[in-house]
Design an enzyme around this catalytic site. Structure first.
Site, PDB file in Angstrom:
ATOM      1  N   HIS A 172       5.572  51.900  11.017  1.00 57.73           N
ATOM      2  CA  HIS A 172       6.563  52.770  10.376  1.00 57.73           C
ATOM      3  C   HIS A 172       7.912  52.679  11.113  1.00 57.73           C
ATOM      4  CE1 HIS A 172       8.304  56.482   8.881  1.00 57.73           C
ATOM      5  NE2 HIS A 172       7.214  56.874   8.262  1.00 57.73           N
ATOM      6  N   GLU A 275       8.999  49.641   6.494  1.00 57.89           N
ATOM      7  CA  GLU A 275       7.659  49.701   7.077  1.00 57.89           C
ATOM      8  C   GLU A 275       6.732  48.648   6.483  1.00 57.89           C
ATOM      9  OE1 GLU A 275       8.579  54.376   6.348  1.00 57.89           O
ATOM     10  OE2 GLU A 275       6.456  53.809   6.453  1.00 57.89           O
TER      11      GLU A 275
HETATM   12  O1  TA6 Z   1       7.246  56.562   5.402  1.00 61.30           O
HETATM   13  C1  TA6 Z   1       7.807  57.512   4.616  1.00 61.30           C
HETATM   14  C2  TA6 Z   1       7.081  58.843   4.795  1.00 61.30           C
HETATM   15  O2  TA6 Z   1       5.770  58.744   4.355  1.00 61.30           O
HETATM   16  C3  TA6 Z   1       7.870  59.954   4.102  1.00 61.30           C
HETATM   17  O3  TA6 Z   1       7.173  60.487   3.023  1.00 61.30           O
HETATM   18  C4  TA6 Z   1       8.165  60.967   5.205  1.00 61.30           C
HETATM   19  O4  TA6 Z   1       7.302  62.008   5.220  1.00 61.30           O
HETATM   20  C5  TA6 Z   1       8.072  60.099   6.450  1.00 61.30           C
HETATM   21  O5  TA6 Z   1       7.038  59.201   6.196  1.00 61.30           O
HETATM   22  C6  TA6 Z   1       7.921  60.802   7.761  1.00 61.30           C
HETATM   23  O6  TA6 Z   1       6.673  61.344   7.919  1.00 61.30           O
HETATM   24  P1  TA6 Z   1       6.360  62.225   9.238  1.00 61.30           P
HETATM   25  O7  TA6 Z   1       4.915  62.641   9.093  1.00 61.30           O
HETATM   26  O8  TA6 Z   1       6.579  61.357  10.431  1.00 61.30           O
HETATM   27  O9  TA6 Z   1       7.326  63.377   9.210  1.00 61.30           O
END
Ligand code: TA6
Length: 303
Positions: A172, A275
């Protein structure tokens, strides 16, 4: 005191004089600090989380929130969190931690090695009685990070159990940009995506991705390399990948950023997540004894 002893022990076992050192990081968490002629970088044992990579002659490539937490049970905001064995919320279990359970716990160092100009740090995490409470499966996970002129990450999943595994995974990555508005993501034109800001409706990408509002998309069935063009920093970051069939692109914009206590209110302007992943219908099925490796390679070039 205890953590200093742990860090000293790890240092004796894994340090490479002058290029790789286990030191105390934020929150007292141990991290590996890389200082080589090709790059400086940092990787925490917490979540096997790469938080910095700066190739020589270039600016820092990764974004790290000034408000990130560094504590057991919490995810670091920025760098490259490892999402496994589910992405986002766990289906049918609202109590489960978002993006799985490996980004919020300490991993162990497997090895630190120097080859030519690059330093490779491998960390691992395995199933145990706690992970089985969330996910009744046996696995061994390795995050192998190679720091040099390029950054490459390999996420290796081994099914150490006796039944098939089905899992989602993502590296990510948060990339740092001079300013998000003039930035462009190239390489996903024509690719279909699920729009998480619009009830996961499926749409088709037209041309470059331009961030003009909260953006949260899962690009489907694509192994394309993408390029992040950043006119303010006058650079291009290319993100290649292998064994990854989905690419997630995220920017929280104003409201979502304000709602995140571990992200500065205006910091959404300096970041974009790209990602490499296998999520949604592209989750991986792995037979007992089998191994799956997802790779990504990142390069920074002037524009
Ligand atoms: O990768 C995108 C995502 O899934 C978004 O929906 C957003 O929630 C982000 O990840 C961050 O997630 P987190 O759990 O680290 O706040």
């Amino acid at each position: 005191m205890q953590s200093m002893r742990v860090i000293a022990d790890l240092g004796r076992q894994f340090d490479i004089p002058g290029v790789a050192q286990v030191v105390e990081g934020s929150g007292g968490l141990p991290k590996v600090r890389i200082t080589s002629p090709q790059a400086v970088a940092e990787m925490y044992l917490h979540g096997a989380h790469v938080t910095s990579w700066k190739p020589t002659g270039a600016k820092e490539a990764l974004f790290l929130s000034s408000k990130s937490r560094f504590e057991d049970g919490r995810a670091i905001r920025g760098g490259v969190p490892v999402c496994f064995p589910w992405f986002g919320d766990k289906a049918g279990d609202s109590k489960a931690p978002a993006h799985g359970f490996v980004r919020t716990k300490a991993w162990r160092i497997e090895s630190i090695a120097q080859a030519a100009d690059a330093i490779t740090v491998s960390m691992f995490s395995e199933s145990d009685e706690i992970t089985r409470q969330w996910w009744p499966a046996d696995f061994r996970l390795v995050n192998r990070a190679t720091f040099g002129r390029e950054l490459s990450l390999a996420l290796v999943v081994t099914n150490t159990g006796t039944t098939p595994l089905r899992f989602e995974e993502a590296l990510h990555a948060y990339y740092r940009v001079g300013s998000i508005e003039p930035a462009r993501v190239r390489g996903l034109g024509g690719v279909h995506y699920l729009d998480k800001t619009d009830s996961n409706r499926e749409k088709a990408q037209e041309g470059d991705i331009v961030i003009v509002s909260e953006t949260d998309r899962v690009y489907l069935n694509t192994e394309a390399e993408v390029e992040l063009k950043d006119p303010v920093f006058a650079r291009r970051i290319s993100v290649g990948k292998h064994n990854s069939r989905t690419t997630v692109v995220w920017n929280p914009w104003t409201e979502k950023a304000r709602a995140l206590s571990d992200l500065g209110d205006d910091e959404w302007k300096q970041m974009i997540c790209i990602e490499c992943s296998n999520v949604s219908d592209f989750a991986v099925i792995l037979a007992p004894g089998q191994q799956h490796t997802m790779n990504t390679t990142v390069q920074v070039r002037p524009m």
